[in-house]
Design a protein around this motif. Structure first.
Motif, PDB file in Angstrom:
ATOM      1  N   ALA A 235       0.816  -1.211   0.000  1.00 47.09           N
ATOM      2  CA  ALA A 235       0.000   0.000   0.000  1.00 47.09           C
ATOM      3  C   ALA A 235       0.847   1.258   0.000  1.00 47.09           C
ATOM      4  O   ALA A 235       0.605   2.200  -0.762  1.00 47.09           O
ATOM      5  CB  ALA A 235      -0.939   0.000   1.206  1.00 47.09           C
ATOM      6  N   LEU A 236       1.882   1.278   0.857  1.00 41.77           N
ATOM      7  CA  LEU A 236       2.634   2.515   1.073  1.00 41.77           C
ATOM      8  C   LEU A 236       4.060   2.187   1.463  1.00 41.77           C
ATOM      9  O   LEU A 236       4.296   1.377   2.367  1.00 41.77           O
ATOM     10  CB  LEU A 236       1.965   3.336   2.185  1.00 41.77           C
ATOM     11  N   ILE A 237       5.011   2.823   0.801  1.00 36.44           N
ATOM     12  CA  ILE A 237       6.408   2.714   1.201  1.00 36.44           C
ATOM     13  C   ILE A 237       7.020   4.109   1.248  1.00 36.44           C
ATOM     14  O   ILE A 237       6.759   4.949   0.387  1.00 36.44           O
ATOM     15  CB  ILE A 237       7.218   1.801   0.249  1.00 36.44           C
ATOM     16  N   ALA A 238       7.804   4.376   2.305  1.00 40.15           N
ATOM     17  CA  ALA A 238       8.508   5.647   2.447  1.00 40.15           C
ATOM     18  C   ALA A 238      10.004   5.375   2.423  1.00 40.15           C
ATOM     19  O   ALA A 238      10.488   4.437   3.068  1.00 40.15           O
ATOM     20  CB  ALA A 238       8.111   6.335   3.750  1.00 40.15           C
ATOM     21  N   ARG A 239      10.737   6.218   1.680  1.00 34.14           N
ATOM     22  CA  ARG A 239      12.171   6.013   1.497  1.00 34.14           C
ATOM     23  C   ARG A 239      12.925   7.327   1.650  1.00 34.14           C
ATOM     24  O   ARG A 239      12.323   8.396   1.787  1.00 34.14           O
ATOM     25  CB  ARG A 239      12.447   5.420   0.103  1.00 34.14           C
ATOM     26  N   GLN A 240      14.251   7.259   1.605  1.00 33.75           N
ATOM     27  CA  GLN A 240      15.060   8.470   1.631  1.00 33.75           C
ATOM     28  C   GLN A 240      14.853   9.294   0.366  1.00 33.75           C
ATOM     29  O   GLN A 240      14.324   8.809  -0.632  1.00 33.75           O
ATOM     30  CB  GLN A 240      16.541   8.116   1.767  1.00 33.75           C
ATOM     31  N   HIS A 241      15.322  10.533   0.388  1.00 32.21           N
ATOM     32  CA  HIS A 241      15.041  11.462  -0.717  1.00 32.21           C
ATOM     33  C   HIS A 241      15.570  10.964  -2.048  1.00 32.21           C
ATOM     34  O   HIS A 241      15.005  11.242  -3.106  1.00 32.21           O
ATOM     35  CB  HIS A 241      15.634  12.841  -0.409  1.00 32.21           C
ATOM     36  N   ASN A 242      16.654  10.208  -2.036  1.00 33.94           N
ATOM     37  CA  ASN A 242      17.240   9.727  -3.288  1.00 33.94           C
ATOM     38  C   ASN A 242      17.007   8.234  -3.497  1.00 33.94           C
ATOM     39  O   ASN A 242      17.585   7.631  -4.393  1.00 33.94           O
ATOM     40  CB  ASN A 242      18.747  10.025  -3.311  1.00 33.94           C
ATOM     41  N   GLY A 243      16.162   7.656  -2.664  1.00 38.19           N
ATOM     42  CA  GLY A 243      15.873   6.234  -2.796  1.00 38.19           C
ATOM     43  C   GLY A 243      16.894   5.328  -2.150  1.00 38.19           C
ATOM     44  O   GLY A 243      16.774   4.108  -2.233  1.00 38.19           O
ATOM     45  N   GLY A 244      17.915   5.915  -1.504  1.00 37.72           N
ATOM     46  CA  GLY A 244      18.959   5.106  -0.885  1.00 37.72           C
ATOM     47  C   GLY A 244      18.581   4.635   0.500  1.00 37.72           C
ATOM     48  O   GLY A 244      17.468   4.846   0.985  1.00 37.72           O
ATOM     49  N   SER A 245      19.530   3.993   1.176  1.00 40.50           N
ATOM     50  CA  SER A 245      19.280   3.473   2.520  1.00 40.50           C
ATOM     51  C   SER A 245      20.504   3.633   3.406  1.00 40.50           C
ATOM     52  O   SER A 245      20.779   2.821   4.277  1.00 40.50           O
ATOM     53  CB  SER A 245      18.882   1.996   2.447  1.00 40.50           C
ATOM     54  N   SER A 246      21.255   4.726   3.199  1.00 40.14           N
ATOM     55  CA  SER A 246      22.494   4.948   3.927  1.00 40.14           C
ATOM     56  C   SER A 246      22.237   5.627   5.266  1.00 40.14           C
ATOM     57  O   SER A 246      21.439   6.558   5.370  1.00 40.14           O
ATOM     58  CB  SER A 246      23.441   5.816   3.095  1.00 40.14           C
ATOM     59  N   GLU A 247      22.967   5.161   6.303  1.00 41.65           N
ATOM     60  CA  GLU A 247      22.861   5.807   7.603  1.00 41.65           C
ATOM     61  C   GLU A 247      23.375   7.239   7.560  1.00 41.65           C
ATOM     62  O   GLU A 247      22.904   8.108   8.290  1.00 41.65           O
ATOM     63  CB  GLU A 247      23.646   5.004   8.645  1.00 41.65           C
ATOM     64  N   ALA A 248      24.315   7.518   6.658  1.00 38.28           N
ATOM     65  CA  ALA A 248      24.897   8.860   6.568  1.00 38.28           C
ATOM     66  C   ALA A 248      23.949   9.859   5.926  1.00 38.28           C
ATOM     67  O   ALA A 248      24.087  11.072   6.117  1.00 38.28           O
ATOM     68  CB  ALA A 248      26.199   8.800   5.765  1.00 38.28           C
ATOM     69  N   GLU A 249      22.988   9.381   5.164  1.00 39.31           N
ATOM     70  CA  GLU A 249      22.065  10.292   4.478  1.00 39.31           C
ATOM     71  C   GLU A 249      21.184  11.007   5.505  1.00 39.31           C
ATOM     72  O   GLU A 249      20.622  10.380   6.397  1.00 39.31           O
ATOM     73  CB  GLU A 249      21.194   9.508   3.495  1.00 39.31           C
ATOM     74  N   THR A 250      21.075  12.319   5.379  1.00 39.47           N
ATOM     75  CA  THR A 250      20.316  13.101   6.357  1.00 39.47           C
ATOM     76  C   THR A 250      18.970  13.584   5.839  1.00 39.47           C
ATOM     77  O   THR A 250      18.128  14.009   6.623  1.00 39.47           O
ATOM     78  CB  THR A 250      21.128  14.328   6.809  1.00 39.47           C
TER      79      THR A 250
END
Length: 549
Positions: A225-240
Motif C-alpha cells: 500500500a505505502l512505502i517511504a524512502r530516503q530522498h534519493n531512494g537510498g538506505s544509507s545511515e549517513a544520508e540526512t
C-alpha cells in the motif's frame, strides 16, 4: 473541431491569468456552458484536467465534480506541481463558484489509470501520478521538501494503476519525491505494481494522509500500500535528507504482497514499509487488516534506524507464510529502530507463537522501545532492554476472538472500523493526552478522538475505534477560506448571529445539496432550527463555515 479549439483557447487564457494571481478552476466530466472552467455553470471538461493541473501555479485550486476522469487520454499519466490544491467530490447541484464541502460526500470523484477499459491501468513504466520538484540526475535532486509549498489533494479516488517498469519502489498509483503533500479523504483502490512495492511511494517527502483508505492493492516485495524512502531512494545511515509520514484516521484493508513462490526471497512489510534510515512515521487512529507477506511485518516493516510512533491503532489479521522465520507477522522493527507505542491493539486470529515467529518483533537490544501503556499485544519478541508498561496487556493468548469477540468490522462514515469488547474499556484518556505531549507529537495529530473523528470519553478503549465516542459539540467546527470576515456565533437551539457578511447565505447538507437560503447582514440571526440536526455548511460570498448543531 472548432468547439474543441475554443475550449483549449479558453483554458489557455485562464492558465495565463493564473500566472499572476491565484485562480480557481471548476471541472465536470463533460463540461458545461462556455466550458472555460470559471464556474460550475461553465465547468471545463475532464479531457483537459491533466493539462490544466500541470500548468497550475502555487495557490491555484481545482474543484472537481463527481464522476470518472482519465487525466490524460494520450499517456495515462499526470503531474502535479507544487503549491496547488485539488478538491473532488462535488455534487452536480453546485452553483456559481461555491466550494464549500464536507467529507465524506455522496458523490465520488475517480481518477482511473485504465484508459482502454480492460480493467488494468495503462500507466506502464511510470507512476500514474507524480509529485516531484525540480529533479536532477534522474529521480534525485539537491533540494528537500522544506523548499516547496504544500500540495493538497482531497476527496478523490485513485485506482486501477498498473506499474510495469523495471525500477523498484517508484510507485504505481502515486510517486511523491521531495514533496510537501497533504491528502484528505483520498482512496487508493485496486492498484498494482509488478516489481518492488508501494502503489504509493513517498521518497524524502513530508506527507500527511488523513481519513484516507487503501483497499485491495497489490505489490511484489515491500509495502504494497505505502512505502517511504530516503530522498534519493537510498538506505544509507549517513544520508540526512529523510522523510516524515503522518497517517491519521486511515484504513488499510486487504493490501498484500504477491508470492510467486515461498522461497528465501526476502519480502518485508505487507501493507506499510519504512525503508532503512528513511525517517519517521506517525500512525494514529488507524486500522490495518488483511495484509499478507512472506517474511516479516504484514502490517508494517520499519527498517534499520527508522522511527515509528503508534498511537490508538488497531492492527489485526495480518499474516506471514514463510514459517522458518516470521520476525513479526504484524509489526517488525529493524535493528537500531525506535518504537513508541501507546494504546495500540496488535493481534492475530491464530497466535500462541514464541521467539522469532511472534506476531510483534523488536529486533535487537540496540532498538529503542518506549511504551506508555494500554497496548494489547499478541505474542511478542522484545529484544530491547525496555520492559512493557504495567498497563500493557501482553499475552500470546491474545487473539482476535479474545479481543473482539463476535464484533465484526463495519463501515462508519465510509471507513471500516472494529470495536474491542467492552471488557477492555478503562483506558484513561488523560493519560493518552499526557503521553502524546511527552513525546512531542505533531500538533495536528489529535489523540483524543477515534478513527471516525468522534470524541473519546474519559474512559476509552484500546485501538482505533470507540463505539461510545461522540460527535463534535454544537457550534462552529471549522472554517474554510478566509477571504472575508464572515463568522457565525452560536446562540443555541440552532440559531447563529451573523457578522461580516451581507447578501445571500446558502446552507448545504453534507451531500452538497442546498437546503436553505437567506438574506443576511451584520447582526442578523440565521435560524437553522428548521433543519434536521447534524452538520451543514453555511456559505456567504467566498467564505464557508461548517456548523454542527
Amino acid at each position: 473541431m472548432k468547439k474543441s479549439a475554443t475550449r483549449l483557447a479558453l483554458l489557455a487564457s485562464i492558465l495565463a491569468a493564473g500566472s499572476a494571481n491565484a485562480e480557481n478552476y471548476f471541472f465536470s466530466v463533460n463540461g458545461a456552458g462556455d466550458q472555460d472552467g470559471t464556474s460550475w455553470e461553465n465547468a471545463a471538461p475532464g479531457d483537459y484536467l491533466a493539462s490544466t493541473v500541470a500548468g497550475l501555479n502555487p495557490g491555484d485550486c481545482v474543484y472537481i465534480q463527481g464522476g470518472t476522469y482519465l487525466p490524460d487520454r494520450n499517456t495515462g499519466l499526470w503531474d502535479i506541481p507544487q503549491g496547488v490544491t485539488i478538491v473532488g467530490g462535488f455534487g452536480t447541484d453546485m452553483k456559481g463558484t461555491e466550494t464549500a464541502i464536507t467529507y465524506p460526500t455522496a458523490t465520488e470523484t475517480v481518477f482511473t489509470a485504465d484508459i482502454d477499459g480492460d480493467g488494468k491501468g495503462d500507466n506502464g513504466q511510470r507512476a500514474f501520478i507524480v509529485i516531484a520538484n525540480e529533479l536532477t540526475d534522474g529521480w534525485k535532486g539537491d533540494k528537500t521538501w522544506q523548499n516547496y509549498q504544500k500540495v493538497s489533494i482531497s476527496g478523490v479516488t485513485i485506482r486501477d494503476a498498473y506499474y510495469t517498469g523495471e525500477s523498484t519502489y517508484k510507485g504505481s498509483a502515486l510517486f511523491a519525491v521531495q514533496a510537501n503533500v497533504e491528502f484528505n479523504y483520498v482512496k487508493f483502490i485496486d492498484n498494482v505494481t509488478t516489481v518492488g512495492g508501494g502503489v504509493v511511494c513517498c521518497q524524502g517527502s513530508h506527507v500527511v494522509f488523513r481519513d484516507c483508505t487503501w483497499r485491495n492493492n497489490k505489490g511484489t516485495n515491500a509495502g504494497a500500500a505505502l512505502i517511504a524512502r530516503q530522498h534519493n531512494g537510498g538506505s544509507s545511515e549517513a544520508e540526512t535528507r529523510r522523510g516524515i509520514t503522518i497517517i491519521d484516521r486511515c484504513e488499510f484493508t486487504d493490501n498484500t504482497v504477491a508470492e510467486p513462490d515461498n522461497s528465501s526471497v526476502a519480502r518485508y512489510g505487507g501493507a506499510i514499509a519504512l525503508a532503512d534510515w528513511a525517517g519517521t512515521m506517525y500512525i494514529n487512529n488507524t486500522s490495518v487488516t488483511g495484509s499478507h507477506i512472506s517474511w516479516a511485518g504484514a502490517m508494517g516493516r520499519f527498517g534499520t534506524g527508522t522511527t515509528l510512533y503508534s498511537t490508538n491503532n488497531t492492527f489485526y489479521d495480518c499474516t506471514c507464510s514463510y514459517d522458518v522465520r516470521h520476525s513479526g507477522s504484524i509489526i517488525s522493527m529493524g535493528d537500531k529502530s525506535h518504537l513508541y507505542a501507546l494504546n495500540t491493539i496488535s493481534v492475530n486470529p491464530v497466535d500462541g507463537f514464541e521467539g522469532m515467529l511472534a506476531s510483534n518483533f523488536i529486533q535487537t537490544d540496540l532498538c529503542t522501545f518506549d511504551t506508555k501503556g494500554y497496548n494489547v499485544w499478541g505474542s511478542t519478541f522484545n529484544n530491547s532492554s525496555t520492559p512493557y508498561a504495567a498497563t500493557d496487556n501482553v499475552s500470546k493468548d491474545n487473539t482476535t476472538a479474545v479481543v473482539f469477540g463476535t464484533n465484526e468490522a463495519k463501515e462508519v462514515n465510509g471507513t471500516r472500523v472494529i470495536a474491542p469488547l467492552e471488557s477492555f474499556r478503562g483506558v484513561v484518556l488523560a493519560d493518552i493526552e499526557a503521553a502524546a505531549a511527552a513525546w512531542d507529537m505533531p500538533a495536528d495529530i489529535d489523540v483524543t478522538v477515534d478513527q471516525t473523528g468522534a470524541k473519546r470519553p474519559a474512559s476509552t478503549v484500546p485501538g482505533a475505534y470507540d463505539i461510545l465516542a461522540t460527535k463534535a459539540p454544537a457550534g462552529i467546527v471549522s472554517v474554510a477560506d478566509n477571504t472575508s470576515a464572515f463568522t457565525l456565533k452560536a446562540l443555541g437551539a440552532g440559531r447563529y448571529m451573523v457578522a461580516g457578511a451581507e447578501g445571500t447565505a446558502s446552507v448545504f447538507d453534507l451531500s452538497g445539496r442546498k437546503v436553505l437560503e437567506a438574506n443576511v447582514a451584520d447582526g442578523d440571526v440565521l435560524d437553522l432550527s428548521v433543519l434536521a440536526g447534524g452538520v451543514c455548511i453555511v456559505n456567504a460570498g467566498r467564505k464557508s463555515v461548517k456548523v454542527a448543531f
